[in-house]
Design a protein around this motif. Structure first.
Motif, mmCIF file in Angstrom:
data_model
loop_
_atom_site.group_PDB
_atom_site.id
_atom_site.type_symbol
_atom_site.label_atom_id
_atom_site.label_comp_id
_atom_site.label_asym_id
_atom_site.label_seq_id
_atom_site.Cartn_x
_atom_site.Cartn_y
_atom_site.Cartn_z
ATOM 1 N N THR A 51 38.898 32.211 53.824
ATOM 2 C CA THR A 51 37.718 31.751 54.464
ATOM 3 C C THR A 51 36.891 31.505 55.545
ATOM 4 O OG1 THR A 51 39.473 31.898 55.787
ATOM 5 C CG2 THR A 51 40.050 30.192 55.375
ATOM 6 N N ASP A 52 36.498 32.574 55.168
ATOM 7 C CA ASP A 52 35.250 33.431 55.405
ATOM 8 C C ASP A 52 34.993 34.885 54.746
ATOM 9 O OD1 ASP A 52 33.249 34.615 57.506
ATOM 10 O OD2 ASP A 52 35.046 34.029 59.771
ATOM 11 N N TRP A 53 33.619 34.789 54.317
ATOM 12 C CA TRP A 53 33.488 35.593 53.334
ATOM 13 C C TRP A 53 32.785 36.688 54.402
ATOM 14 C CZ3 TRP A 53 34.928 36.694 48.653
ATOM 15 C CH2 TRP A 53 35.842 35.556 48.260
ATOM 16 N N GLN A 54 32.113 36.522 55.689
ATOM 17 C CA GLN A 54 31.598 38.273 56.282
ATOM 18 C C GLN A 54 32.496 38.318 56.495
ATOM 19 O OE1 GLN A 54 28.811 34.740 58.778
ATOM 20 N NE2 GLN A 54 27.183 35.942 57.809
ATOM 21 N N ALA A 55 33.575 37.694 57.448
ATOM 22 C CA ALA A 55 34.671 38.295 58.240
ATOM 23 C C ALA A 55 35.460 38.835 56.894
ATOM 24 C CB ALA A 55 35.161 36.942 58.898
ATOM 25 N N ALA A 56 35.609 38.410 55.751
ATOM 26 C CA ALA A 56 36.263 39.222 54.727
ATOM 27 C C ALA A 56 35.838 40.565 54.339
ATOM 28 C CB ALA A 56 36.567 38.715 52.905
ATOM 29 N N GLU A 57 34.128 40.520 53.790
ATOM 30 C CA GLU A 57 33.766 41.601 54.088
ATOM 31 C C GLU A 57 33.668 42.735 54.659
ATOM 32 O OE1 GLU A 57 29.349 43.557 53.368
ATOM 33 O OE2 GLU A 57 29.206 41.381 53.414
ATOM 34 N N LEU A 58 33.747 42.526 56.277
ATOM 35 C CA LEU A 58 33.574 43.441 57.524
ATOM 36 C C LEU A 58 35.391 43.687 57.561
ATOM 37 C CD1 LEU A 58 32.802 43.940 60.218
ATOM 38 C CD2 LEU A 58 33.373 42.693 60.798
ATOM 39 N N GLU A 86 36.884 55.826 44.207
ATOM 40 C CA GLU A 86 35.754 54.541 43.367
ATOM 41 C C GLU A 86 35.511 53.331 43.518
ATOM 42 O OE1 GLU A 86 35.854 56.680 39.437
ATOM 43 O OE2 GLU A 86 35.669 58.457 40.465
ATOM 44 N N GLY A 87 36.332 52.874 42.868
ATOM 45 C CA GLY A 87 36.679 51.052 43.416
ATOM 46 C C GLY A 87 36.279 50.748 44.823
ATOM 47 N N LEU A 88 36.960 51.255 45.909
ATOM 48 C CA LEU A 88 36.639 51.664 47.334
ATOM 49 C C LEU A 88 35.204 51.516 47.314
ATOM 50 C CD1 LEU A 88 39.834 52.444 48.860
ATOM 51 C CD2 LEU A 88 39.333 50.048 48.191
ATOM 52 N N ALA A 89 34.830 52.073 46.295
ATOM 53 C CA ALA A 89 33.129 52.702 47.412
ATOM 54 C C ALA A 89 32.389 51.590 46.602
ATOM 55 C CB ALA A 89 32.966 54.083 47.192
ATOM 56 N N THR A 90 32.380 51.279 45.056
ATOM 57 C CA THR A 90 31.922 50.195 44.909
ATOM 58 C C THR A 90 31.946 49.113 45.249
ATOM 59 O OG1 THR A 90 32.267 51.521 42.358
ATOM 60 C CG2 THR A 90 31.422 48.588 42.450
ATOM 61 N N LEU A 91 33.346 48.323 45.405
ATOM 62 C CA LEU A 91 33.509 47.453 46.431
ATOM 63 C C LEU A 91 33.189 46.933 48.051
ATOM 64 C CD1 LEU A 91 35.227 44.412 46.399
ATOM 65 C CD2 LEU A 91 36.542 45.383 47.355
ATOM 66 N N VAL A 92 32.636 48.026 48.294
ATOM 67 C CA VAL A 92 31.976 48.096 49.402
ATOM 68 C C VAL A 92 30.224 47.663 49.602
ATOM 69 C CG1 VAL A 92 31.406 49.218 51.321
ATOM 70 C CG2 VAL A 92 34.173 49.349 51.414
ATOM 71 N N SER A 93 29.942 48.469 48.776
ATOM 72 C CA SER A 93 28.199 48.506 48.431
ATOM 73 C C SER A 93 28.213 47.441 47.753
ATOM 74 C CB SER A 93 28.064 49.926 47.241
ATOM 75 O OG SER A 93 28.599 50.063 46.599
ATOM 76 N N GLU A 94 29.057 46.775 47.013
ATOM 77 C CA GLU A 94 28.476 45.338 46.255
ATOM 78 C C GLU A 94 29.478 44.282 46.339
ATOM 79 O OE1 GLU A 94 29.039 46.590 42.041
ATOM 80 O OE2 GLU A 94 27.027 48.094 42.055
ATOM 81 N N PHE A 95 29.921 44.185 47.394
ATOM 82 C CA PHE A 95 31.225 43.144 48.021
ATOM 83 C C PHE A 95 30.373 41.794 47.595
ATOM 84 C CE2 PHE A 95 32.841 40.114 50.977
ATOM 85 C CZ PHE A 95 33.730 40.886 50.165
ATOM 86 N N ARG A 96 28.895 41.595 48.077
ATOM 87 C CA ARG A 96 28.226 40.301 47.372
ATOM 88 C C ARG A 96 28.177 40.415 46.583
ATOM 89 N NH1 ARG A 96 24.667 41.498 52.325
ATOM 90 N NH2 ARG A 96 26.231 40.723 54.187
ATOM 91 N N GLU A 97 28.143 40.963 45.474
ATOM 92 C CA GLU A 97 28.325 40.542 44.396
ATOM 93 C C GLU A 97 29.512 40.465 43.419
ATOM 94 O OE1 GLU A 97 24.467 42.235 45.834
ATOM 95 O OE2 GLU A 97 26.409 43.102 45.851
#
Length: 107
Positions: A51-58, A86-97
């Motif tokens: 429901t909220d992509w900004q909150a999901a990224e945070l 490695e997966g978490l680091a990639t997800l954090v750095s490329e969350f929007r993509e």
């Protein structure tokens, strides 16, 4: 928060165990073949009903910063070791993509 209002995750510090609910999952839910094969990868929340992509990224950033060594997700199987780190680091750095859809009714 993000995938759904009031969503929670649990972290056990002594065990470095994160129960992430749907904030971080290990099987991509918007690719049927990956669901069928249970292809393991660190992903953001399922596209449907987020429901909220900004909150999901945070939420993903906060959970990744905990330094969990074992992840138990809401979808997929548990993950640990270098694949998780490695997966978490990639997800954090490329969350929007990687996590946020570019088009469609879920945007």
């Amino acid at each position: 928060p993000g995938h759904s209002p009031g969503q929670v995750a649990f972290y056990h510090d002594a065990e470095k165990l994160l129960v992430s609910g749907d904030a971080i999952i290990t099987v991509r839910q918007d690719a049927m073949y990956k669901v069928l094969l249970q292809k393991q990868e660190v992903c953001g929340p399922p596209v449907y009903l987020t429901t909220d992509w900004q909150a999901a990224e945070l939420s993903v950033r906060k959970l990744a910063a905990l330094g969990a060594e074992c992840l138990v997700p809401g979808h997929g199987q548990f993950m640990q070791g270098p694949e998780l780190t490695e997966g978490l680091a990639t997800l954090v750095s490329e969350f929007r993509e990687r996590a946020v859809p570019a088009h469609g009714k879920w945007v």
